[in-house]
Write a protein that holds these residues in place. Structure first.
Motif, PDB file in Angstrom:
ATOM      1  N   UNK A  66      59.475  47.434  20.486  1.00 14.61           N
ATOM      2  CA  UNK A  66      60.066  46.124  20.194  1.00 14.61           C
ATOM      3  C   UNK A  66      58.968  45.066  20.070  1.00 14.61           C
ATOM      4  N   UNK A  67      58.053  45.073  21.016  1.00 14.79           N
ATOM      5  CA  UNK A  67      56.962  44.090  21.006  1.00 14.79           C
ATOM      6  C   UNK A  67      56.111  44.244  19.744  1.00 14.79           C
ATOM      7  N   UNK A  68      55.714  45.473  19.438  1.00 16.92           N
ATOM      8  CA  UNK A  68      54.829  45.684  18.298  1.00 16.92           C
ATOM      9  C   UNK A  68      55.522  45.392  16.968  1.00 16.92           C
ATOM     10  N   UNK A  69      56.811  45.708  16.862  1.00 19.24           N
ATOM     11  CA  UNK A  69      57.517  45.380  15.625  1.00 19.24           C
ATOM     12  C   UNK A  69      57.520  43.871  15.410  1.00 19.24           C
ATOM     13  N   UNK A  70      57.778  43.122  16.476  1.00 18.42           N
ATOM     14  CA  UNK A  70      57.842  41.662  16.368  1.00 18.42           C
ATOM     15  C   UNK A  70      56.470  41.065  16.007  1.00 18.42           C
ATOM     16  N   UNK A  71      55.389  41.596  16.622  1.00 19.59           N
ATOM     17  CA  UNK A  71      54.069  41.035  16.313  1.00 19.59           C
ATOM     18  C   UNK A  71      53.623  41.443  14.911  1.00 19.59           C
ATOM     19  N   UNK A  72      54.015  42.641  14.481  1.00 17.05           N
ATOM     20  CA  UNK A  72      53.671  43.063  13.117  1.00 17.05           C
ATOM     21  C   UNK A  72      54.355  42.164  12.098  1.00 17.05           C
ATOM     22  N   UNK A  73      55.612  41.843  12.356  1.00 17.56           N
ATOM     23  CA  UNK A  73      56.362  41.000  11.431  1.00 17.56           C
ATOM     24  C   UNK A  73      55.803  39.574  11.386  1.00 17.56           C
ATOM     25  N   UNK A  74      55.352  39.074  12.542  1.00 24.50           N
ATOM     26  CA  UNK A  74      54.840  37.707  12.598  1.00 24.50           C
ATOM     27  C   UNK A  74      53.346  37.638  12.309  1.00 24.50           C
ATOM     28  N   UNK A  75      52.704  38.821  12.225  1.00 26.18           N
ATOM     29  CA  UNK A  75      51.260  38.918  11.957  1.00 26.18           C
ATOM     30  C   UNK A  75      50.419  38.241  13.033  1.00 26.18           C
TER      31      UNK A  75
ATOM     32  N   UNK B 102      52.452  53.468  18.328  1.00 25.60           N
ATOM     33  CA  UNK B 102      52.781  53.422  19.757  1.00 25.60           C
ATOM     34  C   UNK B 102      52.731  54.806  20.385  1.00 25.60           C
ATOM     35  N   UNK B 103      53.310  55.794  19.700  1.00 27.36           N
ATOM     36  CA  UNK B 103      53.338  57.143  20.266  1.00 27.36           C
ATOM     37  C   UNK B 103      51.941  57.730  20.371  1.00 27.36           C
ATOM     38  N   UNK B 104      51.112  57.500  19.365  1.00 32.00           N
ATOM     39  CA  UNK B 104      49.745  58.043  19.401  1.00 32.00           C
ATOM     40  C   UNK B 104      48.973  57.494  20.594  1.00 32.00           C
ATOM     41  N   UNK B 105      49.083  56.191  20.819  1.00 34.41           N
ATOM     42  CA  UNK B 105      48.396  55.584  21.966  1.00 34.41           C
ATOM     43  C   UNK B 105      48.976  56.100  23.277  1.00 34.41           C
ATOM     44  N   UNK B 106      50.279  56.249  23.300  1.00 37.36           N
ATOM     45  CA  UNK B 106      50.987  56.753  24.495  1.00 37.36           C
ATOM     46  C   UNK B 106      50.487  58.149  24.875  1.00 37.36           C
TER      47      UNK B 106
ATOM     48  N   UNK C  85      47.505  49.132  22.871  1.00 30.73           N
ATOM     49  CA  UNK C  85      48.319  49.044  21.641  1.00 30.73           C
ATOM     50  C   UNK C  85      48.075  47.710  20.935  1.00 30.73           C
ATOM     51  N   UNK C  86      47.743  46.668  21.686  1.00 27.11           N
ATOM     52  CA  UNK C  86      47.387  45.396  21.053  1.00 27.11           C
ATOM     53  C   UNK C  86      46.104  45.556  20.222  1.00 27.11           C
ATOM     54  N   UNK C  87      45.147  46.249  20.796  1.00 26.06           N
ATOM     55  CA  UNK C  87      43.872  46.479  20.100  1.00 26.06           C
ATOM     56  C   UNK C  87      44.093  47.288  18.824  1.00 26.06           C
ATOM     57  N   UNK C  88      44.855  48.367  18.923  1.00 27.45           N
ATOM     58  CA  UNK C  88      45.088  49.219  17.751  1.00 27.45           C
ATOM     59  C   UNK C  88      45.897  48.472  16.690  1.00 27.45           C
ATOM     60  N   UNK C  89      46.881  47.696  17.126  1.00 25.16           N
ATOM     61  CA  UNK C  89      47.699  46.941  16.172  1.00 25.16           C
ATOM     62  C   UNK C  89      46.855  45.902  15.446  1.00 25.16           C
ATOM     63  N   UNK C  90      45.970  45.233  16.164  1.00 24.35           N
ATOM     64  CA  UNK C  90      45.097  44.229  15.546  1.00 24.35           C
ATOM     65  C   UNK C  90      44.204  44.852  14.485  1.00 24.35           C
ATOM     66  N   UNK C  91      43.687  46.036  14.788  1.00 18.24           N
ATOM     67  CA  UNK C  91      42.776  46.702  13.855  1.00 18.24           C
ATOM     68  C   UNK C  91      43.509  47.230  12.619  1.00 18.24           C
ATOM     69  N   UNK C  92      44.687  47.808  12.826  1.00 20.00           N
ATOM     70  CA  UNK C  92      45.398  48.437  11.716  1.00 20.00           C
ATOM     71  C   UNK C  92      46.132  47.427  10.842  1.00 20.00           C
TER      72      UNK C  92
END
Length: 564
Positions: free
Chosen positions: A492-501, A528-532, A551-558
């Motif tokens: 949920x968190x990552x979907x929301x941050x991805x959408x808001x960039x 998320x699953x890969x990091x998990x 997951x914040x680090x990976x999301x920022x990079x990707x």
């Protein structure tokens, strides 16, 4: 099932099918049977669909448990971090193990599986994770942490094994094995304050559980003519026995629905309860109600009856939970009904929620109480409830009201779930949302940041609609039930941050959220699953702040997100 079903069995299957359609029409009939079985067995706890889902464990390596539910003082603690769980002296612990099969017989393997797995999972600190599925192991970690305190804190422990099927009879061999299981478990738990029961729920008993409907209109019998200052209130004295009968069911259990508006839970062996207990146990010439503040009941409406009684519609005990628990304990310990003492009851009828909230707050101002317990009656939640209703969602402000009214599970949002989603997104703490499901409204600092007038009703609605969609879609990605439970709030968190960039979500950005499609969610699930899995792939991973940082680090990079 090849064997033709009788009317009772067919009626149960019809009900299970209707619940399957309400909860999730992609669910198998067997899974729906398990959900309904847990729902009916645990009716007294007023669990919603999300609560039931937290306890279901069926699948390969489940040890014979389709469901495991752990309660401390009647509060579901499944998923809680064992290190953060605080138990008071003489707390009541109820552990329910359920196996429910949509078949017309009980398998003899049921008891043998329980004998083997219970011993294996409770007598070792490191159970075989290849033999038992992750969520079963995690729940037994919590159970062991609780049971280790049975002697030190003199816990009252009740362990109940339930086997449910459409069978019409129970073979004698099963009854014998059930007795052996009871003896085995009693031998493992080193406390005399442990009660173990094994029950087989046949089709007839299952049908009776489904048919049971909580009383909506109840009669309270007084010892004298009640004093009625006006048409909306009554003051009366009630014998201890009659009050005990009013607050308990046929099995002697407290009717939990009566106490859902009480802002405190039962506090156990605290000073105030010791004093009430001593007053009850030491009879004297002084009546009990002379020495007790009494009990306050609110109801939607009230009417005078014959025999010094009043009829109450949807009664709720808003003050007097401690007294009620002690009266129940006292009356159940009496060998004969020879106690003619009385308790003072104040009844007030109003359907206005704001008035109810004021009554609750006023009648409980003798003790310092965390304001969080009053939140469900605050204007903010009433406004959210109305807004959601006007836009096609049901806000479950009154626990289980959506389920009881047949509203589809996908359209129900509980206060605790919305709180978890807000903590995961606005506060960037999906680990906290995962680790403390029973404590979400108990942290006043967090609460004030996520429920306030500065957040628009549209923001609450868009987030709720988005998170409900994610909760449905996450089932389609091949994740185990345990992985879904661990990763939901991170996704949920990552979907929301991805959408808001951006890793920083603002209140205004919540208003712009839209529910994802399956393809929208796929990259979020994969990241998320890969990091998990890289971090260990278990509940402790999902509960750690370091996993959130990863997951914040990976999301920022990707996804080239704005940094914090």
């Amino acid at each position: 099932m090849s064997k033709s079903l009788n009317i009772t069995q067919s009626s149960i299957q019809d009900f299970v099918e209707s619940e399957r359609c309400r909860i999730d029409d992609s669910m198998s009939l067997g899974a729906a049977f398990e959900h309904v079985a847990a729902q009916q067995i645990l009716t007294q706890y007023l669990l919603d669909d999300d609560d039931i889902a937290r306890g279901l464990t069926d699948g390969g390596g489940d040890g014979g448990y389709d469901g495991i539910f752990i309660f401390v003082n009647d509060v579901l603690v499944n998923g809680e971090d064992s290190d953060s769980l605080e138990l008071d002296n003489k707390s009541r612990v109820d552990i329910h193990f359920i196996q429910a099969k949509n078949q017309t017989s009980f398998s003899e393997a049921i008891i043998q599986n329980w004998k083997d797995s219970f011993a294996n999972l409770t007598e070792t600190e490191n159970p075989d994770r290849e033999r038992y599925r992750e969520e079963v192991v995690d729940l037994f970690v919590l159970i062991r942490a609780i049971l280790r305190q049975t002697i030190i804190k003199r816990l009252q422990v009740y362990i109940h094994f339930w086997a449910v099927s459409l069978a019409t009879q129970i073979h004698e061999n099963l009854k014998k094995q059930a007795r052996e299981l009871k003896e085995l478990v009693e031998g493992i738990i080193p406390s005399k304050n442990t009660v173990v029961d094994v029950d087989f729920i046949t089709a007839q008993k299952f049908f009776e559980l489904i048919e049971e409907v909580p009383d909506e209109t109840m009669t309270l019998k007084g010892t004298k003519e009640p004093l009625c200052p006006d048409s909306s209130s009554a003051i009366l004295t009630v014998s201890l026995k009659d009050y005990h009968d009013f607050i308990t069911d046929d099995n002697g259990h407290l009717k939990k629905i009566l106490f859902e508006a009480n802002i405190r839970d039962y506090q156990g062996n605290v000073h105030v309860n010791q004093a009430i207990r001593e007053t009850l146990d030491n009879k004297s010439a002084i009546d009990f109600w002379w020495l007790n503040n009494g009990i306050t009941i609110i109801a939607d409406s009230m009417a005078r009856d014959m025999d010094h009684s009043v009829s109450l519609t949807n009664p709720r005990i808003v003050n007097g939970l401690q007294t009620s628990n002690e009266i129940a304990r006292h009356c159940q310990s009496l060998e004969e009904d020879d106690d003619d003492r009385k308790v003072l009851i104040k009844c007030i009828a109003t359907s206005n929620y704001e008035i109810k909230a004021k009554i609750i707050q006023a009648t409980n101002n003798q003790t310092s109480i965390p304001p969080a317990f009053l939140h469900s009656l605050e204007t903010t939640h009433l406004q959210i409830e109305r807004y959601f209703k006007n836009h096609g969602l049901h806000y479950d402000r009154r626990k289980s009201s959506g389920k009881n009214n047949g509203i589809p599970s996908k359209d129900i949002v509980s206060i605790s779930f919305l709180g978890q989603c807000l903590i995961a997104t606005l506060l960037k703490q999906p680990d906290y949302a995962r680790a403390r499901p029973a404590q979400i409204l108990g942290d006043e600092s967090k609460y004030n940041k996520i429920f306030n007038e500065n957040i628009s009703l549209k923001a609450y609605y868009q987030l709720a609609k988005t998170c409900n969609q994610i909760k449905q879609l996450i089932k389609k990605f091949g994740l185990t039930r345990g992985e879904q439970n661990d990763l939901l709030f991170h996704v949920i968190y990552l979907y929301c941050v991805k959408r808001s960039a951006s890793l920083e979500l603002t209140k205004s950005e919540l208003e712009l959220l839209e529910p994802p499609s399956t393809e929208d969610l796929r990259p979020v699930i994969e990241l998320t699953k890969a990091a998990y899995l890289d971090f260990g792939g278990n509940a402790q991973t999902a509960k750690s702040a370091s996993f959130v940082s990863e997951i914040q680090k990976r999301a920022s990079e990707q996804w080239n997100l704005e940094s914090q």
